[in-house]
Design an enzyme around this catalytic site. Structure first.
Site: not given
Ligand code: IVH
Length: 706
Positions: A47-48, A50, A132, A190, A330, A424, A448, A454
């Site tokens: 910081d200094a 900077y 998603k 998003e 997913k 441990c 442990c 610890c």
């Molecule tokens: S609905 C209450 N729709 O996924 C939360 N989320 O794993 C409602 N995301 O934080 C979220 N595409 O960033 C929603 N079509 C979509 C999405 C989406 C990406 C992300 C979002 C959320 C995360 C959750």
């Protein structure tokens, strides 16, 4: 004269030409350090040093005002560079989604929703399926149709104010058009970068010797978090709207209807949003999208399913941090092969010995992986993982990479079976696997036995204590706490609050440490002071009791009200697991036997009582707000029994909790109401015996306003 020499010339002695060169260099250097400090949390100078750069810049500008540059660092004083981004509190929390990985999880999700809502077999249930997006979520506030503010998700309650940067994103309209735009609305969606732009950005970054981004998501996050909006403007970011937070009104009664309206208002929405009638159609959508994934020009990591009717969404509500009315399905993890170089044993805050695989770095799904979790001793034995083996590593979304299997054909000669340590590695105490007295089952985790002698456990408990959902002390991250612990500044949680005092007596003051300066040290002390008062739920969570996560901590805080009461009851529970205090604890909805036992054990341990005693001297806790405090049932304890007709048992419980009531599993003197449906049995009798008020389902609905 070379740059190097110019730096040494006193401001008073600079010629105008030299001053101009110096101002140019300083602007560049300060911007560079700002980016490291604020955007990457990774400063390379103190910081200094900077501060010295900034002072020199100001002195030169004072002497040659006419040479002041348009991008002068002093223009930005007070705003970004000294503060980073401001904070914005979300009016409606930004939550996350529950995950489904297998088809069965999706079938189960739909089944759960139907059961919760009490839908009969052929009653229709529409769901929206949509990609998603693998980016970062954002909340955009529109006031009378005008864009006013943007915040990142942050911890879900509070995010960073990135308004200036969002203003530079071309596809985000500054004004919404249409007659049905609500007076105020937070648009949620998003922010991401598409593939072509990501490639171009990395080519440019490479050409200028700047950092290469591992994937589009990191590139989007890095670009949005630039302190200088001019830099964000140069990064082509995109946006899809998919939801909302606070809204003064909504144009329709369905999820898909509202999102389509957003499209008409001028916001970009995903063209693949599709209505489905049940699990089968959701799964077909998923299969199709998985096939199309490679052809999309942006990254997605799965499909999101949402119940379409908004009245259903409202009834379903939330569990912990995610809505019951949505889930993320997913895509399967990506895999790669690499060599296992070593196995490291880490010691956690509860003493658990966790094996971590040290891998020859390998790219899996766009991210370089060099560590993977090995879970525990049995897992290593079961997969017969040996040092030197070639292994298959897998990574799914944000989940920690895992080792799936060993490629036996590639095992080097002489590789020996792995011997898990019995002591441990940090403190040398015995590490043991406990056996559950009742079930006779052996714990998979070796622990442990050193407790707080610890060092590793001490440090991990401190890290947990200051973590985001606990005390959340700005400037006191994991690395800092480990360093302060190593140097004897902080041994136990209460020491954090004595840090400033201790610092006055230390040989090496915090402000003189590498990476610190007077400003950052003062800032740290201020953030510690700010935490002398803290919500009871955070306090309980911070204690790091086994099995007590955020949600359980909240339940406990609500149930016991004050720290004094909580502590007294828990100590009583710790002394006698057959007594009333323990029975009350297990009776709380959401607290199972395992959790109750862990809490009792914690309070039976003298060194934990000592930690609390010391904390009492430094910290004051405030009761958590109950979900609602102004309803007829707030603070009351309710037991539901018998079969209900107008709502399912889970819905009844969720509704009661939303209204601030505590739901218990059995009837005692402390029960305020027993809500009895048809065929209520022993609980109803017990209520009558104890003189507890018994309500019919209709009485209850009348009391709670339906
Ligand atoms: S609905 C209450 N729709 O996924 C939360 N989320 O794993 C409602 N995301 O934080 C979220 N595409 O960033 C929603 N079509 C979509 C999405 C989406 C990406 C992300 C979002 C959320 C995360 C959750």
């Amino acid at each position: 004269m070379a740059d190097e020499d110019l730096r040494k010339i006193d401001v008073e002695a600079l010629t105008p030409g030299q001053a101009a060169s110096e101002l140019e260099r300083l602007a560049r250097e300060i911007a560079h350090h700002d980016a490291l400090y604020y955007a990457q949390d990774n400063p390379e100078i103190s910081d200094a040093a900077y501060d010295a750069l900034r002072r020199r810049n100001e002195a030169i500008e004072a002497r040659f005002p006419e040479l002041r540059r348009a991008d002068s660092p002093s223009e930005r004083v007070g705003m970004a560079p000294s503060e980073g981004f401001g904070k914005i509190r979300h009016r409606v929390a930004m939550l996350s989604l529950d995950n489904a990985f297998e088809d069965e999880d999706v079938v189960e999700f739909v089944g759960r929703v139907r059961r919760f809502l009490g839908l009969v077999e052929d009653a229709p249930l529409e769901l929206v399926a949509e990609p998603k997006i693998d980016g970062l979520s954002i909340s955009l506030r529109y006031d009378r149709g005008r864009f006013v503010e943007a915040a990142t998700r942050g911890d879900g309650t509070q995010g960073e104010n990135v308004t200036a940067n969002v203003l530079t994103i071309k596809s985000i309209p500054h004004v919404l058009k249409g007659k049905d735009v609500p007076e105020t609305i937070d648009i949620r969606g998003e922010i991401f970068m598409d593939h072509a732009d990501f490639q171009n950005l990395n080519v440019q970054q490479a050409a200028s010797g700047a950092k290469i981004f591992a994937n589009p998501r990191n590139a989007a996050a890095g670009s949005l978090r630039q302190l200088d909006p001019k830099l964000t403007a140069k990064r082509p970011l995109r946006f899809f709207a998919y939801g909302w937070g606070e809204a003064s009104s909504l144009p329709t009664e369905t999820q898909s209807g509202v999102v389509e309206a957003m499209g008409r208002w001028g916001l970009p929405i995903n063209p693949r949003m599709t209505l489905c009638a049940g699990a089968e159609e959701l799964l077909a959508y998923y299969q199709q999208l998985a096939m199309d994934r490679a052809r999309l020009d942006y990254d997605i990591d799965g499909v999101v399913y949402k119940v379409n009717r908004l009245d259903y969404q409202l009834r379903l509500g939330f569990i912990s941090r995610s809505p019951r009315w949505a889930t993320a399905h997913k895509f399967p993890a990506e895999q790669a092969m690499t060599i296992l170089r070593d196995i490291d044993i880490q010691v956690g805050r509860t003493g658990a010995l966790t094996p971590v695989a040290k891998l020859e770095p390998v790219t899996v799904g766009g991210v370089v992986v060099s560590n993977a979790t090995l879970h525990n001793e049995d897992e290593i034995a079961r997969k017969d993982i040996r040092i030197g083996d070639t292994v298959v590593v897998q990574r799914a979304g944000d989940v920690i990479p895992q080792i799936v299997s060993v490629v036996l054909e590639k095992r080097p000669e002489g590789a020996e079976a792995y011997q898990f340590p019995k002591v441990c590695p940090v403190c040398g105490s015995h590490a043991v696997r406990e056996t559950d007295e009742k079930s006779g089952r052996r714990d998979v985790v070796r622990r442990c036995t050193g407790g707080l002698i610890c060092e590793a456990q001490q440090v991990e408990r401190l890290k947990h204590f200051v973590s985001r959902n606990a005390f959340d002390i700005e400037g006191l991250g994991e690395k800092t706490i480990a360093a302060f612990h190593r140097d004897g500044l902080i041994q136990s949680p209460a020491d954090i609050f004595r840090l400033q005092h201790k610092d006055t007596q230390a040989d090496l003051k915090i402000e003189e440490r590498e990476g610190w300066g007077p400003q950052s040290a003062q800032k740290l002390f201020a953030s510690i002071e700010a935490r002398r008062e803290i919500g009871l739920d955070r306090f309980i969570y911070a204690l790091g009791i086994r099995h007590v996560g955020e949600t359980t901590a909240k339940v406990l805080a609500r149930s016991y009200g004050t720290l004094e009461n909580f502590e007294a009851q828990m100590r009583a529970a710790g002394q006698d697991e057959a007594g009333e205090a323990f029975a009350d604890l297990v009776n709380i909805n959401g607290i199972g036997k395992v959790v109750a036992e862990a809490i009792a054990e914690f309070f039976a341990e003298p060194h934990n009582i000592e930690v609390l005693r010391e904390l009492h001297k430094e910290v004051r806790t405030v009761p958590v707000e109950t979900v609602a405090s102004d309803t007829a049932v707030a603070g009351k304890t309710v037991v539901f029994t018998g079969s209900l007709e107008k709502m399912t048992r889970s819905e009844a419980k969720a509704q009661a909790e939303r209204l601030g009531a505590k739901v218990a599993g059995s009837v005692s003197k402390k029960t305020d109401y027993v809500v009895a449906g048809a065929d209520a049995g022993s609980k109803l009798n017990k209520a009558r015996e104890l003189g507890v008020t018994v309500l019919s389902e209709d009485d209850w609905l009348g009391l709670t306003g339906g």
